[in-house]
Design an enzyme around this catalytic site. Structure first.
Site, PDB file in Angstrom:
ATOM      1  N   ARG A  32       0.822  -1.208   0.000  1.00  0.00           N
ATOM      2  CA  ARG A  32       0.000   0.000   0.000  1.00  0.00           C
ATOM      3  C   ARG A  32       0.859   1.262   0.000  1.00  0.00           C
ATOM      4  O   ARG A  32       0.473   2.287  -0.568  1.00  0.00           O
ATOM      5  CB  ARG A  32      -0.946   0.005   1.216  1.00  0.00           C
ATOM      6  CG  ARG A  32      -2.074   1.025   1.111  1.00  0.00           C
ATOM      7  CD  ARG A  32      -2.938   1.074   2.344  1.00  0.00           C
ATOM      8  NE  ARG A  32      -4.150   1.879   2.140  1.00  0.00           N
ATOM      9  CZ  ARG A  32      -4.911   2.357   3.112  1.00  0.00           C
ATOM     10  NH1 ARG A  32      -4.602   2.106   4.381  1.00  0.00           N
ATOM     11  NH2 ARG A  32      -5.970   3.084   2.826  1.00  0.00           N
ATOM     12  N   SER A  78      -7.144   6.962  -0.918  1.00  0.00           N
ATOM     13  CA  SER A  78      -7.153   5.509  -0.889  1.00  0.00           C
ATOM     14  C   SER A  78      -8.204   5.117   0.131  1.00  0.00           C
ATOM     15  O   SER A  78      -8.125   5.490   1.303  1.00  0.00           O
ATOM     16  CB  SER A  78      -5.778   4.967  -0.476  1.00  0.00           C
ATOM     17  OG  SER A  78      -5.809   3.566  -0.363  1.00  0.00           O
ATOM     18  N   SER A  79      -9.208   4.374  -0.319  1.00  0.00           N
ATOM     19  CA  SER A  79     -10.371   4.078   0.515  1.00  0.00           C
ATOM     20  C   SER A  79     -10.008   3.250   1.739  1.00  0.00           C
ATOM     21  O   SER A  79      -8.944   2.635   1.819  1.00  0.00           O
ATOM     22  CB  SER A  79     -11.428   3.339  -0.298  1.00  0.00           C
ATOM     23  OG  SER A  79     -11.841   4.080  -1.413  1.00  0.00           O
ATOM     24  N   GLN A  80     -10.928   3.193   2.694  1.00  0.00           N
ATOM     25  CA  GLN A  80     -10.735   2.393   3.890  1.00  0.00           C
ATOM     26  C   GLN A  80     -10.616   0.923   3.494  1.00  0.00           C
ATOM     27  O   GLN A  80     -11.489   0.379   2.814  1.00  0.00           O
ATOM     28  CB  GLN A  80     -11.912   2.588   4.848  1.00  0.00           C
ATOM     29  CG  GLN A  80     -11.761   1.860   6.156  1.00  0.00           C
ATOM     30  CD  GLN A  80     -12.956   2.070   7.069  1.00  0.00           C
ATOM     31  OE1 GLN A  80     -13.964   2.619   6.652  1.00  0.00           O
ATOM     32  NE2 GLN A  80     -12.840   1.630   8.307  1.00  0.00           N
ATOM     33  N   PRO A  81      -9.539   0.251   3.862  1.00  0.00           N
ATOM     34  CA  PRO A  81      -9.315  -1.113   3.369  1.00  0.00           C
ATOM     35  C   PRO A  81     -10.431  -2.097   3.688  1.00  0.00           C
ATOM     36  O   PRO A  81     -10.749  -2.954   2.850  1.00  0.00           O
ATOM     37  CB  PRO A  81      -7.999  -1.508   4.037  1.00  0.00           C
ATOM     38  CG  PRO A  81      -7.273  -0.198   4.177  1.00  0.00           C
ATOM     39  CD  PRO A  81      -8.348   0.790   4.541  1.00  0.00           C
TER      40      PRO A  81
END
Length: 423
Positions: A32, A78-81
């Site tokens: 990431r 970057s979205s919440q995983p």
């Protein structure tokens, strides 16, 4: 780094992410940090760069990473995983699937799709965001991913896909996406199948605010799992409802019918252009400032307040039963509050997690009564989860660039009391 990603996967599981073995492996192997080399914004507004001591610690938390802001407004992230995991499981991606992603963001979601064996075309409306995502994917060694800058409403003209995933909040579903997940029609031996379109055009930023993951996705897709199978494809997309963006699993055809079920609650950045067009079921936007002078008008209904997911279930039902339901901060209460906003945008009624109602403004009595009725209806229906609703969509929005928007709801569970459907 291996231990860091292993702990990351364990945290995602604790947070409720429904990880398959394949998806867990993707989260363990895709770096990431390679997608945020220009840094990101902390929740306190400060900027984190790779040389910061806590950089990797923050990167491998289950949290959204805001990577671009316009003034004080986040415009890419970057979205919440854990939310990404829920959406990817709902997407039911198989090796060899061709996936159209609307909203490239950092490229991290596309890299996870690639690790699952998908062939990905990602579209983003912001050329600089698309360029950074493209570079990050190369840096991370992701294969079978193409990133284009353009209009996400158009999708990838001339191409065809098995799945579409949207990583930005929209008001409805583009007919182009539905057309592009239809199997191509062979016209003869010379037809070798669909070709990619370099000028296809992306859409809006990959961005999601923190969401409370809720299990219970749509299950297996109706597709046979191969391109050109003749079955309708699947779109996983966050669609505006009552001031939030619940993620929907949408199936249908460009000319209808189009139906959907709810995957999970979420909060995403909103798209622009046709994908954000108003329609008959558009809920009002929250006022820029907090609502003041809301006074208690009904006591707490429950000794134990609803947890976050239960409150979101009530919130979803309120959005079905009232076009005035939305999200607004109310002074003295939780910042994430379900409100029935009056026509002035300065008053109405708030439904709190314990079932209490507060109200203010010139029509406080009317809106307080409506709020109490919503709580009664939800109780009478057996406190249905948002996943119990079945949705029909209708064409609306800009007549020159229409979108399929939620228009009718029915409950797919036994219920008591009056009819709980809405249309």
């Amino acid at each position: 780094m291996t231990d860091l990603r292993r702990r990351f996967v364990e945290q995602l599981r604790r947070d409720g992410a429904p990880l398959t073995p394949q998806l867990a492996a993707a989260f363990r192997t895709v770096p990431r940090e390679a997608f945020v080399t220009d840094g990101f914004q902390r929740r306190d507004g400060t900027w984190v760069t790779p040389d910061a001591a806590d950089f990797l610690d923050i990167v491998y938390r289950d949290d959204v990473l805001v990577t671009k802001v316009d003034g004080a407004t986040p415009v890419s992230s970057s979205s919440q995983p854990s939310l990404m995991a829920i959406m990817l499981v709902a997407l039911d991606v198989r090796p060899g699937h061709r996936v159209l992603e609307i909203g490239a963001g950092t490229g991290y979601n596309a890299a996870l799709l690639s690790a699952l064996g998908a062939d990905v075309t990602s579209i983003d409306v912001q050329p600089d965001v698309a360029g950074r995502a493209r570079a990050a994917l190369t840096r991370a060694g992701a294969r079978s991913v193409r990133v284009h800058a353009g209009d996400g409403y158009a999708g990838a003209p001339g191409d065809h896909f098995d799945r579409v995933v949207v990583t930005v909040g929209v008001a409805g579903v583009s007919p182009h996406w539905l057309r592009q997940i239809q199997p191509p029609v062979a016209t003869g031996p010379q037809d070798a199948g669909p070709a990619g379109s370099e000028g296809a055009g992306p859409a809006s930023p990959e961005g999601a605010g923190p969401a409370s993951p809720q299990g219970g996705g749509p299950g297996r897709s109706e597709s046979s799992g191969r391109p050109g199978s003749g079955a309708a494809g699947l779109i996983v997309v966050p669609v505006e409802h009552a001031g939030t963006h619940p993620v929907l699993a949408v199936r249908g055809h460009p000319d209808g019918p189009v139906t959907a079920s709810v995957v999970c609650p979420s909060g995403f950045m909103s798209a622009a252009g046709p994908l954000a067009a108003g329609h008959p079921r558009t809920h009002p936007a929250a006022p820029p400032g907090a609502l003041a002078d809301f006074a208690p008008v009904a006591p707490a209904r429950w000794v134990r307040p609803l947890d976050s997911l239960g409150y979101r279930d009530l919130w979803y039902a309120a959005g079905v039963w009232s076009i005035r339901a939305t999200h607004a901060p109310v002074i003295g209460h939780n910042g994430s509050t379900l409100v029935l906003l009056d026509e002035t945008g300065t008053g109405g009624a708030a439904i709190l997690p314990d079932g209490a109602v507060a109200a203010g403004g010139p029509q406080a009595r009317r809106y307080a009564a409506e709020a109490a009725d919503i709580v009664d209806r939800w109780e009478a229906a057996g406190r249905p989860p948002m996943q119990a609703w079945r949705i029909t969509l209708a064409l609306a929005g800009d007549p020159g660039a229409p979108i399929w928007c939620p228009a009718g709801w029915t409950l797919d569970v036994p219920r008591a009391g009056p009819d709980t459907g809405a249309s």
